[in-house]
Write a protein that holds these residues in place. Structure first.
Motif, PDB file in Angstrom:
ATOM      1  N   HIS A   1      31.705 -64.018   9.512  1.00  0.00           N
ATOM      2  CA  HIS A   1      31.613 -65.033  10.561  1.00  0.00           C
ATOM      3  C   HIS A   1      32.579 -66.195  10.291  1.00  0.00           C
ATOM      4  O   HIS A   1      33.335 -66.604  11.152  1.00  0.00           O
ATOM      5  CB  HIS A   1      30.170 -65.530  10.653  1.00  0.00           C
ATOM      6  N   ARG A   2      32.587 -66.722   9.051  1.00  0.00           N
ATOM      7  CA  ARG A   2      33.435 -67.851   8.704  1.00  0.00           C
ATOM      8  C   ARG A   2      34.898 -67.427   8.715  1.00  0.00           C
ATOM      9  O   ARG A   2      35.756 -68.143   9.230  1.00  0.00           O
ATOM     10  CB  ARG A   2      33.044 -68.402   7.326  1.00  0.00           C
TER      11      ARG A   2
ATOM     12  N   LYS B   1      35.395 -74.106  -0.258  1.00  0.00           N
ATOM     13  CA  LYS B   1      35.752 -74.181   1.166  1.00  0.00           C
ATOM     14  C   LYS B   1      37.094 -74.903   1.328  1.00  0.00           C
ATOM     15  O   LYS B   1      37.930 -74.494   2.123  1.00  0.00           O
ATOM     16  CB  LYS B   1      34.691 -74.970   1.953  1.00  0.00           C
TER      17      LYS B   1
ATOM     18  N   ASP C   1      29.453 -75.156  10.591  1.00  0.00           N
ATOM     19  CA  ASP C   1      28.026 -74.930  10.402  1.00  0.00           C
ATOM     20  C   ASP C   1      27.787 -73.449  10.614  1.00  0.00           C
ATOM     21  O   ASP C   1      28.435 -72.824  11.456  1.00  0.00           O
ATOM     22  CB  ASP C   1      27.184 -75.754  11.375  1.00  0.00           C
ATOM     23  N   SER C   2      26.892 -72.879   9.826  1.00  0.00           N
ATOM     24  CA  SER C   2      26.672 -71.446   9.932  1.00  0.00           C
ATOM     25  C   SER C   2      25.254 -71.100   9.550  1.00  0.00           C
ATOM     26  O   SER C   2      24.514 -71.933   9.026  1.00  0.00           O
ATOM     27  CB  SER C   2      27.655 -70.717   9.017  1.00  0.00           C
TER      28      SER C   2
ATOM     29  N   LYS D   1      34.695 -59.631   2.056  1.00  0.00           N
ATOM     30  CA  LYS D   1      33.779 -60.394   2.921  1.00  0.00           C
ATOM     31  C   LYS D   1      34.554 -61.333   3.846  1.00  0.00           C
ATOM     32  O   LYS D   1      34.305 -61.372   5.056  1.00  0.00           O
ATOM     33  CB  LYS D   1      32.783 -61.187   2.064  1.00  0.00           C
TER      34      LYS D   1
ATOM     35  N   LYS E   1      28.896 -83.314  12.501  1.00  0.00           N
ATOM     36  CA  LYS E   1      29.504 -83.546  11.178  1.00  0.00           C
ATOM     37  C   LYS E   1      30.969 -83.932  11.304  1.00  0.00           C
ATOM     38  O   LYS E   1      31.441 -84.864  10.661  1.00  0.00           O
ATOM     39  CB  LYS E   1      29.414 -82.267  10.328  1.00  0.00           C
TER      40      LYS E   1
ATOM     41  N   ASP F   1      23.281 -63.219   1.418  1.00  0.00           N
ATOM     42  CA  ASP F   1      24.192 -62.086   1.176  1.00  0.00           C
ATOM     43  C   ASP F   1      23.510 -60.857   0.560  1.00  0.00           C
ATOM     44  O   ASP F   1      23.830 -59.732   0.962  1.00  0.00           O
ATOM     45  CB  ASP F   1      25.378 -62.525   0.297  1.00  0.00           C
TER      46      ASP F   1
ATOM     47  N   PHE G   1      26.449 -65.718  -1.731  1.00  0.00           N
ATOM     48  CA  PHE G   1      25.428 -66.763  -1.806  1.00  0.00           C
ATOM     49  C   PHE G   1      24.456 -66.573  -0.635  1.00  0.00           C
ATOM     50  O   PHE G   1      24.618 -65.656   0.180  1.00  0.00           O
ATOM     51  CB  PHE G   1      26.078 -68.152  -1.761  1.00  0.00           C
TER      52      PHE G   1
END
Ligand code: ITT
Length: 227
Positions: free
Chosen positions: A180-181, A14, A71-72, A175, A55, A155, A152
């Motif tokens: 979303h991210r 990340k 957060d997801s 991806k 967070k 998926d 992960f």
């Protein structure tokens, strides 16, 4: 170099992703591993928003620096939005990805409505509290069996119509472009020129001394004191 912004994660993947996407801006992205031990934040919010902000704000306050957190999770229509904020621990506190997938497929065993979406919220907070929020959503369907071994979490059972395959069968680049991210991050990156002045203003406010009105209330302005 301008601001240092902390990314509230220990996940090196990340951190690299954020550093790469924000490399043309005058900021430095650091991960939690660049600092000493920091207490874990309990992610007990009812929404992705709540958890991302909690967070980000906790980290910003603790380190005295602006912080970003995300957060997801997966929201499934036929399960009224479950597993949602419980995605990581759907099958229990120490559940593995395989345990969570097994439970999900079991819950949807007799269900024809397989509609689902991944959602992500990114929060950028300053120590005094104000924050900016970015959201991303990616629609898909839950398959009846796991397929693919990339990615992960959920998926392998998340079929993405745009890619005509599951996320676990897709490359990371495929991806990230539509996830979303990826979308939430792209939204933040697109606005970064506005974010820097916003940060400057918030951090300036934090430095300014707070007006202390009691000082005036207790002043004695009677003439004999005013020599
Ligand atoms: P942090 O330390 O960064 O919080 P995390 O694993 O808790 O890591 P999230 O809160 O963002 O990450 O995600 C919660 C869960 O949602 C995650 O464990 C997966 O089960 C699921 N999830 C989120 N994004 C996913 C994705 O892109 N693909 C598959 N599953 C995902």
């Amino acid at each position: 170099m301008g601001h240092t912004i902390v990314l509230a994660t220990k996940n090196q993947g990340k951190i690299k992703e954020f550093q790469e996407l924000l490399k043309n801006f005058p900021i430095e992205i650091k991960g939690l591993n660049d600092f000493g031990p920091i207490p874990e934040v309990v992610e007990d919010g009812e929404t992705f928003d709540d958890n991302a902000y909690k967070k980000a704000h906790f980290t910003a306050k603790f380190l005295g620096l602006p912080a970003i957190a995300d957060d997801s999770g997966l929201v499934v229509d036929a399960l009224n939005g479950a597993p949602g904020v419980y995605s990581a621990r759907y099958a229990g506190e120490n559940a593995t990805d395989a345990d969570n997938i097994k439970k999900l497929l079991h819950e949807l065993a007799d269900e024809t409505n397989r509609q689902a979406a991944f959602e992500c919220v990114i929060s950028l907070a300053v120590p005094s509290g104000p924050a900016l929020t970015y959201e991303g959503r990616c629609e898909g369907e839950i398959t009846t069996a796991a397929k693919g071994d990339g990615g992960f979490g959920y998926d392998p059972v998340f079929y993405c119509p745009e890619l005509s395959k599951t996320f676990a069968e897709s490359s990371m680049a495929e991806k990230n472009k539509i996830s979303h991210r990826g979308k939430a991050l792209a939204e933040m990156v697109a606005e970064f020129d506005k974010i820097i002045p916003w940060l400057n203003a918030r951090l300036q406010e934090e430095k300014a001394p707070k007006p202390d009105h009691t000082e005036f209330e207790h002043n004695d302005w009677s003439e004999d004191k005013m020599v």
